[in-house]
Write a protein that holds these residues in place. Structure first.
Motif, PDB file in Angstrom:
ATOM      1  N   GLY A  34     -36.053 -48.861  -5.760  1.00  0.00           N
ATOM      2  CA  GLY A  34     -36.348 -47.345  -6.479  1.00  0.00           C
ATOM      3  C   GLY A  34     -36.376 -46.167  -5.243  1.00  0.00           C
ATOM      4  O   GLY A  34     -36.306 -44.874  -5.528  1.00  0.00           O
ATOM      5  N   ALA A  35     -37.198 -46.397  -4.276  1.00  0.00           N
ATOM      6  CA  ALA A  35     -37.400 -45.562  -3.357  1.00  0.00           C
ATOM      7  C   ALA A  35     -36.700 -45.415  -2.152  1.00  0.00           C
ATOM      8  O   ALA A  35     -36.862 -44.592  -1.375  1.00  0.00           O
ATOM      9  CB  ALA A  35     -38.782 -45.886  -2.662  1.00  0.00           C
ATOM     10  N   ILE A  36     -35.451 -45.908  -2.035  1.00  0.00           N
ATOM     11  CA  ILE A  36     -34.554 -45.881  -0.953  1.00  0.00           C
ATOM     12  C   ILE A  36     -33.134 -46.019  -1.459  1.00  0.00           C
ATOM     13  O   ILE A  36     -32.011 -45.511  -0.893  1.00  0.00           O
ATOM     14  CB  ILE A  36     -34.931 -47.199   0.062  1.00  0.00           C
ATOM     15  N   ALA A  83     -34.729 -40.095   4.601  1.00  0.00           N
ATOM     16  CA  ALA A  83     -35.433 -39.089   3.881  1.00  0.00           C
ATOM     17  C   ALA A  83     -36.079 -39.811   2.690  1.00  0.00           C
ATOM     18  O   ALA A  83     -37.274 -39.570   2.394  1.00  0.00           O
ATOM     19  CB  ALA A  83     -34.327 -37.859   3.548  1.00  0.00           C
ATOM     20  N   ASP A  84     -35.163 -40.398   1.969  1.00  0.00           N
ATOM     21  CA  ASP A  84     -35.550 -40.761   0.506  1.00  0.00           C
ATOM     22  C   ASP A  84     -36.896 -41.944   0.737  1.00  0.00           C
ATOM     23  O   ASP A  84     -37.992 -41.621   0.295  1.00  0.00           O
ATOM     24  CB  ASP A  84     -34.604 -41.854   0.044  1.00  0.00           C
ATOM     25  N   SER A  85     -36.786 -42.696   1.766  1.00  0.00           N
ATOM     26  CA  SER A  85     -37.805 -43.833   1.909  1.00  0.00           C
ATOM     27  C   SER A  85     -39.096 -43.177   2.638  1.00  0.00           C
ATOM     28  O   SER A  85     -40.100 -43.675   2.373  1.00  0.00           O
ATOM     29  CB  SER A  85     -37.179 -45.046   2.701  1.00  0.00           C
ATOM     30  N   LEU A  86     -38.950 -42.208   3.470  1.00  0.00           N
ATOM     31  CA  LEU A  86     -40.122 -41.741   4.078  1.00  0.00           C
ATOM     32  C   LEU A  86     -40.754 -40.811   3.283  1.00  0.00           C
ATOM     33  O   LEU A  86     -42.004 -40.772   3.348  1.00  0.00           O
ATOM     34  CB  LEU A  86     -39.462 -40.731   5.357  1.00  0.00           C
ATOM     35  N   ALA A  87     -40.280 -40.045   2.366  1.00  0.00           N
ATOM     36  CA  ALA A  87     -40.919 -39.396   1.317  1.00  0.00           C
ATOM     37  C   ALA A  87     -41.952 -40.299   0.469  1.00  0.00           C
ATOM     38  O   ALA A  87     -43.123 -39.727   0.154  1.00  0.00           O
ATOM     39  CB  ALA A  87     -39.765 -38.639   0.496  1.00  0.00           C
ATOM     40  N   THR A  88     -41.410 -41.304   0.014  1.00  0.00           N
ATOM     41  CA  THR A  88     -42.238 -42.351  -0.859  1.00  0.00           C
ATOM     42  C   THR A  88     -43.309 -42.634   0.102  1.00  0.00           C
ATOM     43  O   THR A  88     -44.433 -42.880  -0.322  1.00  0.00           O
ATOM     44  CB  THR A  88     -41.315 -43.447  -1.292  1.00  0.00           C
ATOM     45  N   THR A  89     -43.180 -43.146   1.245  1.00  0.00           N
ATOM     46  CA  THR A  89     -43.987 -43.633   2.309  1.00  0.00           C
ATOM     47  C   THR A  89     -45.112 -42.667   2.660  1.00  0.00           C
ATOM     48  O   THR A  89     -46.213 -43.024   2.659  1.00  0.00           O
ATOM     49  CB  THR A  89     -43.161 -43.980   3.507  1.00  0.00           C
TER      50      THR A  89
HETATM   51 MG    MG Z   1     -37.887 -41.988  -2.107  1.00  0.00          MG
END
Ligand code: MG
Ligand code: AMP
Length: 353
Positions: free
Chosen positions: A184-186, A297-303
């Motif tokens: 969901g985060a990537i 961007a997507d995965s880093l924002a969640t991280t």
């Molecule tokens: Mg994300």
């Protein structure tokens, strides 16, 4: 993925939408030189995906958009954790069996990126969080904190070290039972990138593709410096005024708890889970990351949401060409922080700080 709440209904809609695409997108505006702006929207991955693009004529615009949406749809069939038959769900069901599963190129790429970020973030980003995410989904439905024994059981099935990738054979092994992968985060970021690639293959050089808060842009619109994109403001009455960024050949993604959260006894628990505790985040924040591609961007924002400002910003500074804007409300006060590379993307002179 959070983004697939209604996969079956969406799947049915797609057929309908495909047949009425021309009506849906009948929105060509302002011819610019030889190119005209077209806009298309279609529900994919449980949310509206949007494409803005410049093309010489309607026929080529529609053909490109149709192919882009088809690619996103195909990726949903691979990555969905809601769909029992998706490649991801099938993989999750092999957990604890000792099987080494050969996976598709798309799944391999996303899992490789996910594991690399898991290591770089000391497990703050972790696609094995599925068992926790399920508990919190249920908690949101029941409006009740997950039972401690359930959290404990979930804990045994979570941990990126249990997701083993064999690069030589391109196989994946999930080495404890009851694991459940959650992309969901990537995956949305990856889908946005892939759709933009398809548009390029169709000769579209200037386009913006977005699935809710995750967007990627290619060249700017004709005679413009970039695509003007609103940086999501914090959902608070005293939040700082809305800012805009100008982007081209970049992606932007926002992560935060504004839309999905559970409130118990005055505490708000986000849909983002800290894999080290199994608990939904309680820090009310909104994280916007700009990066060369949307999967980053997507995965880093969640991280960064999980790591918080200090470690989060450090991680982004160490990531090639990445920038982050973080707004949070630790107490009564709203705090807004930009990493060193973020300010260069703001539209116009920076007068608000
Ligand atoms: Mg994300
Ligand atoms: P995003 O909206 O991109 O921040 O992604 C949030 C979604 O990613 C959640 O709804 C979960 O499906 C999943 N998720 C939650 N916590 C994590 C985490 N710590 N690492 C990776 N994925 C997560």
């Amino acid at each position: 993925m959070t983004t697939k709440r209604v996969p079956r209904r969406v799947a049915a809609n797609v057929v309908v939408y495909a047949s009425v695409l021309a009506t849906l997108c009948g929105c060509a505006t302002r011819p610019t030189g030889e190119l005209t702006r077209f806009e298309f929207t279609r529900p994919e991955m449980g949310l509206p995906f949007r494409m803005l693009l410049y093309a010489p004529d309607r026929l080529s615009a529609e053909a490109a958009a149709e192919a882009g949406f088809a690619r996103i749809h195909q990726l949903n069939d691979t990555f969905s954790d809601y769909d029992y038959d998706s490649e991801l769900s099938r993989l999750s069901r092999t957990s604890g069996s000792g099987q080494k599963v050969e996976v598709s190129e798309d799944l391999w790429r996303v899992l490789t990126l996910a594991q690399s970020l898991a290591k770089r973030s000391d497990g703050a980003f972790d696609v094995t969080v599925g068992p926790y995410v399920n508990l919190w989904r249920k908690a949101r439905r029941d409006k009740q904190f997950p039972a401690p024994e359930r959290l404990e059981r979930a804990r045994r099935a979570v941990g990126f070290g249990h997701l083993r990738l064999d690069a030589g054979n391109r196989t994946v092994e999930l080495d404890v039972p009851n694991m459940r992968l959650d992309l969901g985060a990537i995956a949305k970021g990856y889908a946005v990138d892939e759709a933009l690639k398809v548009l390029k293959e169709h000769g579209i050089r200037s386009a913006l593709v977005g699935g809710s808060g995750d967007m990627a842009a290619s060249d700017p619109p004709p005679a413009r410096k970039g695509w003007r994109i609103e940086v999501a403001p914090l959902d608070a009455p005293d939040a700082p005024p809305t800012r805009y960024v100008l982007l081209s050949n970049r992606a932007i993604a926002t992560s935060g708890d504004s839309f999905q959260r559970l409130e118990i006894e005055g505490r708000r628990y986000s849909h983002i889970v800290d894999p080290r505790t199994g608990l939904g985040l309680t820090d009310h924040s909104l994280v916007t990351v700009i990066a060369p591609d949307c999967v980053t961007a997507d995965s880093l924002a969640t991280t960064v949401s999980v790591l918080g400002p200090d470690r989060g910003i450090r991680l982004v500074e160490q990531t090639r060409q990445a920038a982050v804007h973080l707004v949070r409300k630790p107490g009564d006060r709203i705090e807004s922080i930009d990493s060193s590379r973020f300010a260069r993307f703001y539209e116009g002179p920076d007068t608000s700080r």
